[in-house]
Design an enzyme around this catalytic site. Structure first.
Site, PDB file in Angstrom:
ATOM      1  N   TRP A 132     -56.532  19.710 -35.335  1.00  0.00           N
ATOM      2  CA  TRP A 132     -55.817  19.971 -36.583  1.00  0.00           C
ATOM      3  C   TRP A 132     -55.854  18.806 -37.576  1.00  0.00           C
ATOM      4  O   TRP A 132     -55.363  18.934 -38.689  1.00  0.00           O
ATOM      5  CB  TRP A 132     -54.354  20.334 -36.299  1.00  0.00           C
ATOM      6  CG  TRP A 132     -53.640  19.449 -35.289  1.00  0.00           C
ATOM      7  CD1 TRP A 132     -53.408  19.761 -33.984  1.00  0.00           C
ATOM      8  CD2 TRP A 132     -53.094  18.134 -35.490  1.00  0.00           C
ATOM      9  NE1 TRP A 132     -52.748  18.726 -33.354  1.00  0.00           N
ATOM     10  CE2 TRP A 132     -52.548  17.709 -34.266  1.00  0.00           C
ATOM     11  CE3 TRP A 132     -53.018  17.264 -36.581  1.00  0.00           C
ATOM     12  CZ2 TRP A 132     -51.935  16.470 -34.080  1.00  0.00           C
ATOM     13  CZ3 TRP A 132     -52.411  16.017 -36.411  1.00  0.00           C
ATOM     14  CH2 TRP A 132     -51.876  15.637 -35.183  1.00  0.00           C
ATOM     15  N   ASN A 133     -56.394  17.663 -37.191  1.00  0.00           N
ATOM     16  CA  ASN A 133     -56.165  16.504 -38.066  1.00  0.00           C
ATOM     17  C   ASN A 133     -57.041  16.468 -39.317  1.00  0.00           C
ATOM     18  O   ASN A 133     -56.592  16.018 -40.370  1.00  0.00           O
ATOM     19  CB  ASN A 133     -56.235  15.190 -37.282  1.00  0.00           C
ATOM     20  CG  ASN A 133     -57.532  14.993 -36.551  1.00  0.00           C
ATOM     21  OD1 ASN A 133     -58.151  15.942 -36.081  1.00  0.00           O
ATOM     22  ND2 ASN A 133     -57.970  13.763 -36.459  1.00  0.00           N
ATOM     23  N   LYS A 156     -63.906  27.903 -33.563  1.00  0.00           N
ATOM     24  CA  LYS A 156     -62.467  28.138 -33.469  1.00  0.00           C
ATOM     25  C   LYS A 156     -61.691  26.912 -33.931  1.00  0.00           C
ATOM     26  O   LYS A 156     -61.556  25.928 -33.199  1.00  0.00           O
ATOM     27  CB  LYS A 156     -62.047  28.469 -32.033  1.00  0.00           C
ATOM     28  CG  LYS A 156     -60.618  29.000 -32.014  1.00  0.00           C
ATOM     29  CD  LYS A 156     -59.917  28.806 -30.703  1.00  0.00           C
ATOM     30  CE  LYS A 156     -59.335  27.448 -30.527  1.00  0.00           C
ATOM     31  NZ  LYS A 156     -58.224  27.121 -31.423  1.00  0.00           N
ATOM     32  N   PRO A 157     -61.183  26.948 -35.159  1.00  0.00           N
ATOM     33  CA  PRO A 157     -60.316  25.852 -35.612  1.00  0.00           C
ATOM     34  C   PRO A 157     -58.981  25.867 -34.857  1.00  0.00           C
ATOM     35  O   PRO A 157     -58.687  26.798 -34.110  1.00  0.00           O
ATOM     36  CB  PRO A 157     -60.115  26.160 -37.098  1.00  0.00           C
ATOM     37  CG  PRO A 157     -61.244  27.087 -37.460  1.00  0.00           C
ATOM     38  CD  PRO A 157     -61.480  27.901 -36.227  1.00  0.00           C
ATOM     39  N   GLY A 206     -61.124  17.016 -29.809  1.00  0.00           N
ATOM     40  CA  GLY A 206     -59.696  17.115 -29.541  1.00  0.00           C
ATOM     41  C   GLY A 206     -59.272  16.069 -28.530  1.00  0.00           C
ATOM     42  O   GLY A 206     -59.909  15.016 -28.398  1.00  0.00           O
ATOM     43  N   GLU A 228     -65.937  15.176 -28.169  1.00  0.00           N
ATOM     44  CA  GLU A 228     -65.504  14.090 -29.073  1.00  0.00           C
ATOM     45  C   GLU A 228     -63.994  14.010 -28.942  1.00  0.00           C
ATOM     46  O   GLU A 228     -63.280  14.876 -29.447  1.00  0.00           O
ATOM     47  CB  GLU A 228     -65.899  14.411 -30.525  1.00  0.00           C
ATOM     48  CG  GLU A 228     -67.392  14.513 -30.763  1.00  0.00           C
ATOM     49  CD  GLU A 228     -68.084  13.158 -30.778  1.00  0.00           C
ATOM     50  OE1 GLU A 228     -67.382  12.120 -30.807  1.00  0.00           O
ATOM     51  OE2 GLU A 228     -69.327  13.137 -30.763  1.00  0.00           O
ATOM     52  N   LEU A 229     -63.511  12.959 -28.253  1.00  0.00           N
ATOM     53  CA  LEU A 229     -62.106  12.966 -27.832  1.00  0.00           C
ATOM     54  C   LEU A 229     -61.308  11.829 -28.476  1.00  0.00           C
ATOM     55  O   LEU A 229     -61.673  11.327 -29.525  1.00  0.00           O
ATOM     56  CB  LEU A 229     -62.065  12.915 -26.302  1.00  0.00           C
ATOM     57  CG  LEU A 229     -62.972  13.971 -25.625  1.00  0.00           C
ATOM     58  CD1 LEU A 229     -62.946  13.835 -24.118  1.00  0.00           C
ATOM     59  CD2 LEU A 229     -62.620  15.379 -26.049  1.00  0.00           C
ATOM     60  N   CYS A 262     -58.887  10.093 -35.201  1.00  0.00           N
ATOM     61  CA  CYS A 262     -59.324   9.566 -33.898  1.00  0.00           C
ATOM     62  C   CYS A 262     -59.754   8.113 -34.027  1.00  0.00           C
ATOM     63  O   CYS A 262     -59.560   7.323 -33.120  1.00  0.00           O
ATOM     64  CB  CYS A 262     -60.453  10.419 -33.345  1.00  0.00           C
ATOM     65  SG  CYS A 262     -61.851  10.578 -34.466  1.00  0.00           S
ATOM     66  N   GLU A 360     -53.059   6.652 -26.757  1.00  0.00           N
ATOM     67  CA  GLU A 360     -53.307   7.036 -28.145  1.00  0.00           C
ATOM     68  C   GLU A 360     -51.973   7.330 -28.828  1.00  0.00           C
ATOM     69  O   GLU A 360     -51.100   7.982 -28.255  1.00  0.00           O
ATOM     70  CB  GLU A 360     -54.200   8.284 -28.194  1.00  0.00           C
ATOM     71  CG  GLU A 360     -54.624   8.636 -29.600  1.00  0.00           C
ATOM     72  CD  GLU A 360     -55.616   9.800 -29.659  1.00  0.00           C
ATOM     73  OE1 GLU A 360     -55.390  10.815 -28.984  1.00  0.00           O
ATOM     74  OE2 GLU A 360     -56.619   9.670 -30.391  1.00  0.00           O
TER      75      GLU A 360
END
Ligand code: NAD
Length: 474
Positions: A132-133, A156-157, A206, A228-229, A262, A360
């Protein structure tokens, strides 16, 4: 499913998450059309992508309004919406050249009578699951090169920020050749799970926790997962740096988008000789930062997009204080008009065992730690399960780079911070738990969507079975 407005805290929108059967049906529709898309010349696909870019420009206003409601911020929404046509055009223009460069036709081989060709064969159906960012950027960043490669794309957003999906799908509908090939769907975790089972290649952006689940599901489905985390990006400020300049750029790299990025700087190691002037300048600059409340058209940082994020960040700050850290400015999440805001929070005397240094944060929080020895700073920066990106500040690029090459991170900004959000042509991997798979930046951003097919042409006499006989002449 109700959707909360980040500025009011009210549920003012609804989505109907696609169930597994609907995801399968959509995947089937896209798969059926994909061979024709892949059979087009790369230049023909590019021409169609250029039409999409024009449709996005024409639909700027509804897209912008929806994304602003999704995220509670205006300027970054403009950057996302206005950046999309450029990203589409960039890949549309690059793809034909890259495909030509990496395809091989009729090349000699080590065998005198054999010639080789290498074809780039796209994965039929690409899938993306986004957070969502940065809703538009992260829903399209992988899908655009996948389309340019010849894949169909199912995206899928996040269910937290779904308002932009309808206007974006309107832009897709303006280009019928593309509408057959590209779909953005509404959905939640279950929709994401169904998507992984329906596609041939998945890009997931995410959290680490969800990334693990997606990676495991992809392994079961036997498809590549490009993950991509999260990150806990360190910045090292060496003794030769200008402390005031370093403080200002650390602030920007940490708090842009309310720290919900991120690649935000989330821990700062400063040489003790400049610790005090650095900290003073940081606090002074942090106190000048304005919230975009009550007027969304004013201010520097917006509300937390995802409500529960505010409480999570507050808990980290409170734990740090309980363990002996000092909040020099900021420190309390405020509820204003129903939205949750946090002013830039500078924390001194933080230690490695605090969540605010270890985990994080995803908020505008800057723990600052002094070091005496560069070796110690490098060791502390590397003491993390994450390895997304990092930054080093020094008087010269050479000095900063001598430290940068020793950091366990996929991208290191030299004399700046968070550069991966702006620079998309530098290939980089995500180290450690921050991700897996090829770079989404640079040329590999396109080339990862191809499998290589060799055509091995015999131009002479094929070998007889007798060549393998035990008593064949040596
Ligand atoms: P999240 O992991 O909670 O959700 C991401 C997406 O996964 C959402 O669309 C969600 O619906 C979906 N999802 C949830 N469970 C699923 C499952 N079991 N199977 C398939 N899909 C599922 O992440 P978030 O809170 O939306 O985003 C914030 C995180 O994203 C942070 O950790 C941040 O660092 C990370 N992030 C990473 C990058 C990067 O490029 N490395 C960029 C932006 C954000």
């Amino acid at each position: 499913m109700k959707v909360i407005n980040p500025r009011t805290g009210e549920a003012d929108y609804e989505v109907a998450p696609l169930g597994a059967a609907a995801v399968q049906a959509e995947a089937k529709r896209l798969r059926a059309a994909q061979p024709a898309w892949a059979a087009l010349a790369p230049e023909e696909r590019s021409a169609i992508l250029h039409l999409w870019a024009e449709a996005v420009v024409a639909h700027r206003q509804p897209l912008l309004e929806a994304l602003t409601l999704d995220t509670g911020r205006r300027r970054i929404s403009e950057i996302e919406v206005d950046g999309l046509p450029g990203t589409i055009r960039r890949w549309a223009d690059l793809a034909p050249r890259l495909i030509a460069q990496h395809s091989r036709d009729n090349q000699p081989s080590a065998h005198p009578t054999v010639r080789n060709s290498t074809r780039l064969v796209p994965y039929p159906l690409f899938g993306a699951i986004a957070p969502w960012n940065f809703p538009i950027v992260l829903s399209t960043i992988d899908a655009i090169p996948a389309l340019a490669a010849g894949c169909a794309a199912l995206v899928k957003p996040s269910e937290v920020t779904p308002r932009f999906i309808a206007p974006l799908m309107e832009t897709v509908a303006k280009v019928p050749e593309l509408a057959a090939m590209l779909s953005f769907i509404e959905g939640d975790a279950a929709t994401g799970q169904a998507l992984v089972e329906a596609v041939d290649y998945v890009c997931f952006t995410g959290s680490v926790a969800t990334g693990r689940k997606v990676g495991e599901a992809a392994a079961r489905a036997f498809i590549p997962a490009n993950l991509e985390l999260g990150g806990k990006d360190p910045m090292i400020v060496l003794a030769s740096a200008d402390p005031v300049q370093a403080a200002n750029l650390a602030l920007r790299a940490s708090i842009v988008a309310t720290g919900q990025a991120c690649q935000s700087i989330e821990r700062i190691y400063v040489a003790r000789t400049i610790y005090r002037p650095f900290l003073d300048a940081l606090v002074e600059a942090a106190q000048k930062v304005r919230l975009n409340y009550p007027d969304i058209a004013m201010g520097d940082i917006g509300p937390f997009i995802f409500g529960p994020q505010g409480a999570k960040v507050q808990a980290q700050i409170d734990e740090a204080v309980a363990m002996g850290a000092k909040v020099l400015t900021g420190g309390s999440v405020e509820t204003l008009g129903g939205g949750q805001y946090l002013r830039p929070t500078v924390i001194a005397d933080a230690t490695a065992d605090m969540g605010v240094v270890r985990d994080e944060t995803f908020g505008p929080v800057l723990p600052v730690i002094a070091f005496d020895d560069v070796e110690d700073a490098i060791q502390q920066a590397n003491d993390s399960v994450y390895g997304l990106s990092a930054a080093v500040i020094a008087a010269t690029a050479e000095e900063a780079e001598s430290v940068a090459v020793r950091l366990e991170a996929g991208a290191v900004s030299i004399n700046d911070g968070s550069m991966t959000s702006m620079v998309w042509d530098a290939e980089n991997s995500s180290f450690k738990l921050s991700g897996m798979g090829p770079s989404r930046m640079g040329e590999s951003g396109l080339l990862r969507f191809f499998r290589l097919q060799a055509l091995i042409r015999q131009t002479g006499a094929p070998l007889p079975l007798a060549a393998y006989a035990e008593d064949a002449p040596r």
